[in-house]
Scaffold this motif. Sequence first.
Motif, PDB file in Angstrom:
ATOM      1  N   THR A  11       0.816  -1.206   0.000  1.00  0.00           N
ATOM      2  CA  THR A  11       0.000   0.000   0.000  1.00  0.00           C
ATOM      3  C   THR A  11       0.853   1.260   0.000  1.00  0.00           C
ATOM      4  N   ARG A  12       2.108   1.150   0.307  1.00  0.00           N
ATOM      5  CA  ARG A  12       2.990   2.309   0.285  1.00  0.00           C
ATOM      6  C   ARG A  12       3.056   2.965  -1.099  1.00  0.00           C
ATOM      7  N   PRO A  13       3.143   2.169  -2.193  1.00  0.00           N
ATOM      8  CA  PRO A  13       3.127   2.802  -3.507  1.00  0.00           C
ATOM      9  C   PRO A  13       1.853   3.614  -3.749  1.00  0.00           C
ATOM     10  N   ALA A  14       0.751   3.124  -3.248  1.00  0.00           N
ATOM     11  CA  ALA A  14      -0.495   3.878  -3.417  1.00  0.00           C
ATOM     12  C   ALA A  14      -0.409   5.209  -2.675  1.00  0.00           C
ATOM     13  N   THR A  15       0.151   5.178  -1.475  1.00  0.00           N
ATOM     14  CA  THR A  15       0.324   6.399  -0.702  1.00  0.00           C
ATOM     15  C   THR A  15       1.269   7.354  -1.419  1.00  0.00           C
ATOM     16  N   LEU A  16       2.343   6.818  -1.952  1.00  0.00           N
ATOM     17  CA  LEU A  16       3.294   7.658  -2.676  1.00  0.00           C
ATOM     18  C   LEU A  16       2.686   8.227  -3.952  1.00  0.00           C
ATOM     19  N   ALA A  17       1.841   7.455  -4.597  1.00  0.00           N
ATOM     20  CA  ALA A  17       1.181   7.945  -5.808  1.00  0.00           C
ATOM     21  C   ALA A  17       0.275   9.124  -5.486  1.00  0.00           C
ATOM     22  N   ALA A  38       4.226  15.450 -15.011  1.00  0.00           N
ATOM     23  CA  ALA A  38       3.378  15.261 -13.844  1.00  0.00           C
ATOM     24  C   ALA A  38       2.089  14.538 -14.206  1.00  0.00           C
ATOM     25  N   ILE A  39       1.502  14.902 -15.321  1.00  0.00           N
ATOM     26  CA  ILE A  39       0.271  14.253 -15.764  1.00  0.00           C
ATOM     27  C   ILE A  39       0.549  12.793 -16.106  1.00  0.00           C
ATOM     28  N   ASP A  40       1.614  12.547 -16.875  1.00  0.00           N
ATOM     29  CA  ASP A  40       1.988  11.166 -17.212  1.00  0.00           C
ATOM     30  C   ASP A  40       2.218  10.345 -15.943  1.00  0.00           C
ATOM     31  N   CYS A  41       2.983  10.920 -15.039  1.00  0.00           N
ATOM     32  CA  CYS A  41       3.313  10.214 -13.801  1.00  0.00           C
ATOM     33  C   CYS A  41       2.077   9.954 -12.960  1.00  0.00           C
ATOM     34  N   GLY A  42       1.240  10.949 -12.832  1.00  0.00           N
ATOM     35  CA  GLY A  42       0.039  10.787 -12.022  1.00  0.00           C
ATOM     36  C   GLY A  42      -0.850   9.677 -12.558  1.00  0.00           C
ATOM     37  N   ASN A  43      -1.098   9.714 -13.850  1.00  0.00           N
ATOM     38  CA  ASN A  43      -1.933   8.677 -14.471  1.00  0.00           C
ATOM     39  C   ASN A  43      -1.281   7.303 -14.360  1.00  0.00           C
ATOM     40  N   THR A  44       0.011   7.256 -14.619  1.00  0.00           N
ATOM     41  CA  THR A  44       0.736   5.996 -14.550  1.00  0.00           C
ATOM     42  C   THR A  44       0.737   5.445 -13.130  1.00  0.00           C
ATOM     43  N   ALA A  45       1.053   6.300 -12.174  1.00  0.00           N
ATOM     44  CA  ALA A  45       1.133   5.851 -10.783  1.00  0.00           C
ATOM     45  C   ALA A  45      -0.214   5.333 -10.276  1.00  0.00           C
ATOM     46  N   ILE A  46      -1.291   6.007 -10.630  1.00  0.00           N
ATOM     47  CA  ILE A  46      -2.614   5.562 -10.185  1.00  0.00           C
ATOM     48  C   ILE A  46      -2.962   4.215 -10.805  1.00  0.00           C
ATOM     49  N   THR A  47      -2.777   4.084 -12.102  1.00  0.00           N
ATOM     50  CA  THR A  47      -3.095   2.828 -12.785  1.00  0.00           C
ATOM     51  C   THR A  47      -2.269   1.687 -12.226  1.00  0.00           C
ATOM     52  N   VAL A  48      -0.970   1.902 -12.112  1.00  0.00           N
ATOM     53  CA  VAL A  48      -0.077   0.849 -11.637  1.00  0.00           C
ATOM     54  C   VAL A  48      -0.378   0.504 -10.183  1.00  0.00           C
ATOM     55  N   LYS A  94      11.685   3.981 -17.824  1.00  0.00           N
ATOM     56  CA  LYS A  94      12.592   3.079 -17.113  1.00  0.00           C
ATOM     57  C   LYS A  94      11.880   2.439 -15.920  1.00  0.00           C
ATOM     58  N   ALA A  95      11.111   3.226 -15.184  1.00  0.00           N
ATOM     59  CA  ALA A  95      10.372   2.683 -14.047  1.00  0.00           C
ATOM     60  C   ALA A  95       9.354   1.635 -14.505  1.00  0.00           C
ATOM     61  N   VAL A  96       8.711   1.885 -15.630  1.00  0.00           N
ATOM     62  CA  VAL A  96       7.764   0.923 -16.188  1.00  0.00           C
ATOM     63  C   VAL A  96       8.500  -0.346 -16.613  1.00  0.00           C
ATOM     64  N   THR A  97       9.687  -0.200 -17.188  1.00  0.00           N
ATOM     65  CA  THR A  97      10.495  -1.364 -17.565  1.00  0.00           C
ATOM     66  C   THR A  97      10.848  -2.188 -16.328  1.00  0.00           C
ATOM     67  N   ASP A  98      11.221  -1.510 -15.250  1.00  0.00           N
ATOM     68  CA  ASP A  98      11.535  -2.210 -14.001  1.00  0.00           C
ATOM     69  C   ASP A  98      10.309  -2.974 -13.481  1.00  0.00           C
ATOM     70  N   LEU A  99       9.155  -2.358 -13.586  1.00  0.00           N
ATOM     71  CA  LEU A  99       7.924  -3.035 -13.180  1.00  0.00           C
ATOM     72  C   LEU A  99       7.671  -4.265 -14.055  1.00  0.00           C
ATOM     73  N   ASN A 100       7.900  -4.125 -15.350  1.00  0.00           N
ATOM     74  CA  ASN A 100       7.730  -5.266 -16.258  1.00  0.00           C
ATOM     75  C   ASN A 100       8.642  -6.421 -15.876  1.00  0.00           C
ATOM     76  N   THR A 101       9.858  -6.113 -15.463  1.00  0.00           N
ATOM     77  CA  THR A 101      10.791  -7.150 -15.029  1.00  0.00           C
ATOM     78  C   THR A 101      10.229  -7.903 -13.828  1.00  0.00           C
ATOM     79  N   LEU A 128       8.420   4.007  -9.095  1.00  0.00           N
ATOM     80  CA  LEU A 128       7.689   4.814 -10.068  1.00  0.00           C
ATOM     81  C   LEU A 128       7.144   6.074  -9.413  1.00  0.00           C
ATOM     82  N   ALA A 129       6.594   5.931  -8.229  1.00  0.00           N
ATOM     83  CA  ALA A 129       6.070   7.092  -7.508  1.00  0.00           C
ATOM     84  C   ALA A 129       7.197   8.086  -7.193  1.00  0.00           C
ATOM     85  N   LYS A 130       8.379   7.568  -6.842  1.00  0.00           N
ATOM     86  CA  LYS A 130       9.522   8.454  -6.573  1.00  0.00           C
ATOM     87  C   LYS A 130       9.932   9.217  -7.817  1.00  0.00           C
ATOM     88  N   VAL A 131       9.914   8.521  -8.958  1.00  0.00           N
ATOM     89  CA  VAL A 131      10.248   9.189 -10.227  1.00  0.00           C
ATOM     90  C   VAL A 131       9.272  10.333 -10.475  1.00  0.00           C
TER      91      VAL A 131
END
Length: 134
Positions: A11-17, A38-48, A94-101, A128-131
Amino acid sequence: MPDSITRAGITRPATLAVAALIAVLPLSVVSCSAVQKAIDCGNTAITVSNDVNDVVTTFNNASNDATAAGQALQKLKNDLDQLGKNSSNTDVAKAVTDLNTQVQNIQQAVNNKQAPDLKPLGDAAGNLAKVCTG
């Protein structure tokens, strides 16, 4: 499931998002490229974040419904593929690639009939949230 897999750890990633979204609210003082990031990150972080939580929940209940666990993992894979294609920011990509791994590691464990370690997936989502906030 290994004892190290806890819902609280994911749940920490959700909090960070959410923190990332709050951090980008004063968009009027930043440049257009920063706004787009910021928009890309926000949308990405929420979805992920939502997908990661679904994966963890379904894998924790996999003994009850293994099909749901597989479907949640496939949804995360599909969303990551889409996000990777749509992100113009190299740090986000890069963060998305790491998630894919991490998704591949989970899939490999499942294929080998082993309990997957979900903590690295949560860590990658937190990255991803940190990015997005950095």
